[in-house]
Design a protein around this motif. Structure first.
Motif, PDB file in Angstrom:
ATOM      1  N   HIS A  60     120.593  46.705   0.802  1.00 17.64           N
ATOM      2  CA  HIS A  60     120.293  45.631  -0.075  1.00 17.64           C
ATOM      3  C   HIS A  60     121.114  45.954  -1.183  1.00 17.64           C
ATOM      4  O   HIS A  60     121.304  47.245  -1.439  1.00 17.64           O
ATOM      5  CB  HIS A  60     118.985  45.277  -0.676  1.00 17.64           C
ATOM      6  N   ARG A  62     113.647  31.745  -0.676  1.00 17.93           N
ATOM      7  CA  ARG A  62     112.834  31.552   0.646  1.00 17.93           C
ATOM      8  C   ARG A  62     111.832  30.364   0.126  1.00 17.93           C
ATOM      9  O   ARG A  62     111.282  29.426   1.102  1.00 17.93           O
ATOM     10  CB  ARG A  62     112.174  32.844   0.867  1.00 17.93           C
ATOM     11  N   ASP A  97     112.545  47.096   1.268  1.00 21.22           N
ATOM     12  CA  ASP A  97     112.528  45.515   1.454  1.00 21.22           C
ATOM     13  C   ASP A  97     111.612  44.906   0.346  1.00 21.22           C
ATOM     14  O   ASP A  97     111.016  45.540  -0.147  1.00 21.22           O
ATOM     15  CB  ASP A  97     111.969  45.127   2.937  1.00 21.22           C
ATOM     16  N   THR A 127     114.800  34.293   4.546  1.00 21.80           N
ATOM     17  CA  THR A 127     116.066  33.591   4.058  1.00 21.80           C
ATOM     18  C   THR A 127     116.433  32.508   4.659  1.00 21.80           C
ATOM     19  O   THR A 127     116.311  31.936   5.808  1.00 21.80           O
ATOM     20  CB  THR A 127     116.991  34.635   4.213  1.00 21.80           C
ATOM     21  N   ARG A 154     119.532  41.657   1.410  1.00 25.81           N
ATOM     22  CA  ARG A 154     118.789  40.804   0.606  1.00 25.81           C
ATOM     23  C   ARG A 154     118.807  39.400   1.224  1.00 25.81           C
ATOM     24  O   ARG A 154     118.012  38.603   0.970  1.00 25.81           O
ATOM     25  CB  ARG A 154     119.500  40.439  -0.666  1.00 25.81           C
ATOM     26  N   ASN A 165     119.051  38.778   4.544  1.00 27.42           N
ATOM     27  CA  ASN A 165     118.638  38.810   6.125  1.00 27.42           C
ATOM     28  C   ASN A 165     117.020  39.293   6.209  1.00 27.42           C
ATOM     29  O   ASN A 165     116.865  40.042   6.810  1.00 27.42           O
ATOM     30  CB  ASN A 165     119.538  40.002   6.494  1.00 27.42           C
ATOM     31  N   THR A 166     116.364  38.483   5.640  1.00 26.84           N
ATOM     32  CA  THR A 166     114.895  38.539   5.868  1.00 26.84           C
ATOM     33  C   THR A 166     114.432  37.163   6.761  1.00 26.84           C
ATOM     34  O   THR A 166     115.038  36.432   6.820  1.00 26.84           O
ATOM     35  CB  THR A 166     114.132  38.510   4.543  1.00 26.84           C
ATOM     36  N   SER A 167     113.118  37.191   7.017  1.00 26.33           N
ATOM     37  CA  SER A 167     112.604  36.122   7.865  1.00 26.33           C
ATOM     38  C   SER A 167     112.608  35.038   7.255  1.00 26.33           C
ATOM     39  O   SER A 167     112.465  34.114   7.894  1.00 26.33           O
ATOM     40  CB  SER A 167     111.254  36.741   8.476  1.00 26.33           C
TER      41      SER A 167
END
Length: 536
Positions: A375, A17, A445, A80, A74, A76-78
């Motif tokens: 995850h 990120r 998370d 990523t 892992r 699929n986060t804001s």
């Protein structure tokens, strides 16, 4: 304990990120979206409209389309890294347009068929900008029982293949994985492990033709692509060589009724002795029988203290009476009883192996909605020598200390020992007793939880070093693992690729590189663990 990873690999695994936040918040992103969209439209055929298949961040459905086939939380986060565009191609001409435009605009293209690649390689990139060519709409399964073959498109899932075969025949099946929602494109091109491999080999051992679109946008079958390329895309990873549209496979014969069982033994129930016996006989049993032990850590029933549990799940291509006779003679330590054995159709067994309850409707195989997401981190190994009881006890002790990683042993023998290592790019044949999968899942998370759980997996992997293959320490491509090396596809591409390439492909790596250099000399089809080209 394993050797610490170089900083570049750690950076990719834990801090993607950071690398991309700036690049995807700049004004140039909107320009790239527009340029790529316009290029795709201008290069598509009027008879095959492409507009409805294009999703940019400005589209309200963009996030839904992106996340619908992300199977590892892992990635699929804001924060990523996100693709500049997603193309859910509806026609071969859309794939051709994607290749033309990606080359013209120097945008990296990621190819996604099911989203189950463990490191997110099909939808995350260390390069920017990038876009996703999603093959989700290429999902037909055309079964021909008369010729005992089927044409299967890359975006179909295993469940659709199994259901399609069973709808036409009660005595045919196909050797592939035990997760119904895995996409065909990656699964078949990387090998295709399953519980009939001791009888019929891997998925790739039963592929007889294919359709691929190359870097020039040409649509090729086996005859027109040539035997070298056909060899490469059966185990060498299709995404390194082109866009797989479909595979033609030979169906295999199965009995109308097969037998399954699931038995567990804990440390308090002589799990060590049972696993030790499994080590000695699993690869020598009749090829109709596949028994997989899965080891995890649980609370003991008597003491309440942590202990290792070994869960044995089996598929037998025959009836229960024959299975009981075989187990009584060859594997009495498991103490299999008639009450443990369940007879069912082969297609029903594919649901049983996915932990669906008995009686679940077969059309459940057609579902593309995950039962749950976590995850996760996966690693793999190959074992060539039996571990002693003392070594197993030390392994259990180490697992109890770590608590979370799960070990799965997949037995070899049978057909797997008969196929030469050079027959396909998949080299892990004779000489192996079983394959190991290390699996860690977690629901928390954040980077802290990811670092902790990935490190647990690495520690168990490091502990197993003395007991697994060496020079190289081999790995399975379908169990993608970026710990083995990352390719930045620059001037050092070949040397970087060799690091992980010899682990996945052993002596077949150099042949793959030569084929890659011939069919894609500019290294257009690339990812973090693709086959590199020869250095100029």
């Amino acid at each position: 304990m394993g050797t610490p990873l170089p900083n570049s690999k750690t950076l990719f695994l834990f801090s993607l990120r950071v690398l991309f936040t700036a690049s995807f918040s700049s004004p140039s992103t909107a320009f790239a979206n527009e340029a790529l969209s316009q290029c795709l439209i201008s290069h598509s055929q009027a008879s095959q409209p492409i507009t409805s298949a294009i999703y940019t961040p400005a589209n309200s459905s963009y996030s839904t389309v992106l996340q619908s086939y992300i199977r590892n939380l892992r990635f699929n986060t804001s924060d990523t890294p996100k693709p500049t565009l997603i193309l859910t191609a509806l026609h071969e001409s859309h794939v051709q347009a994607a290749i033309v435009c990606a080359r013209k605009l120097l945008v990296q293209m990621k190819i996604r068929s099911g989203g189950h690649d463990f490191e997110g390689i099909s939808y995350v990139s260390i390069s920017s900008p990038f876009f996703i060519l999603d093959m989700v709409n290429f999902r037909s399964v055309d079964v021909d029982i008369e010729t005992e073959t089927a044409w299967v498109q890359a975006g179909a899932i295993l469940g659709e293949v199994y259901y399609g075969i069973a709808a036409k025949s009660k005595v045919h099946g196909f050797p592939a994985g035990v997760c119904p929602m895995v996409g065909i494109g990656g699964h078949f091109s990387g090998g295709g492990y399953g519980n009939m491999m001791r009888k019929y080999g891997l998925s790739i051992d039963n592929i007889v033709d294919a359709c691929i679109i190359n870097v020039k946008g040409e649509i090729l079958d086996r005859k027109s692509m040539g035997e070298d390329l056909f060899w490469a895309i059966r185990g060498g990873g299709g995404a390194s060589f082109g866009v797989i549209i479909s595979y033609k496979v030979n169906l295999v014969r199965v009995p109308e009724r097969v037998t399954v069982f699931r038995i567990q033994r804990t440390g308090e129930q002589n799990a060590t002795e049972v696993v030790y016996k499994w080590e000695q006989v699993a690869h020598k049993l009749h090829e109709d029988l596949f028994i997989r032990p899965v080891m995890d850590v649980v609370a003991g029933e008597n003491s309440g203290e942590k202990t290792v549990r070994a869960k044995f799940i089996a598929l037998f291509l025959g009836d229960a009476q024959r299975l009981l006779s075989m187990m009584s003679e060859r594997f009495p330590e498991l103490a299999l009883q008639s009450s443990d054995c369940i007879e069912m159709s082969w297609v029903e067994s594919t649901l049983y192996w996915t932990n669906f309850s008995i009686g679940t409707p077969v059309d459940t195989l057609l579902s593309r909605t995950p039962r749950g997401l976590t995850h996760l981190k996966r690693k793999s190994d190959y074992v060539e020598q039996i571990m002693s009881k003392d070594e197993l006890r030390l392994l259990w002790k180490r697992m109890i200390e770590l608590e979370r990683p799960i070990l799965t042993f997949n037995p070899y023998g049978g057909k797997m020992g008969e196929i030469p290592a050079t027959k396909t790019p998949f080299p892990h044949r004779a000489g192996n007793l079983w394959k190991v999968q290390y699996a860690t899942n977690w629901h928390e998370d954040g980077d802290k939880a990811a670092r902790h759980n990935i490190e647990l997996t690495r520690k168990l992997y490091g502990y197993m070093t003395p007991f697994v293959s060496k020079n190289p320490r081999a790995a399975f491509l379908n169990y993608r693992d970026l710990d083995l090396g990352v390719n930045h596809n620059g001037d050092e591409s070949y040397e970087e690729g060799k690091v992980y390439g010899v682990k996945y492909f052993k002596g077949n790596f150099n042949r793959l590189v030569k084929i890659k250099t011939k069919v894609d000399p500019g290294n257009f089809f690339r990812n973090e663990q693709s086959i590199p080209v020869l250095p100029r």
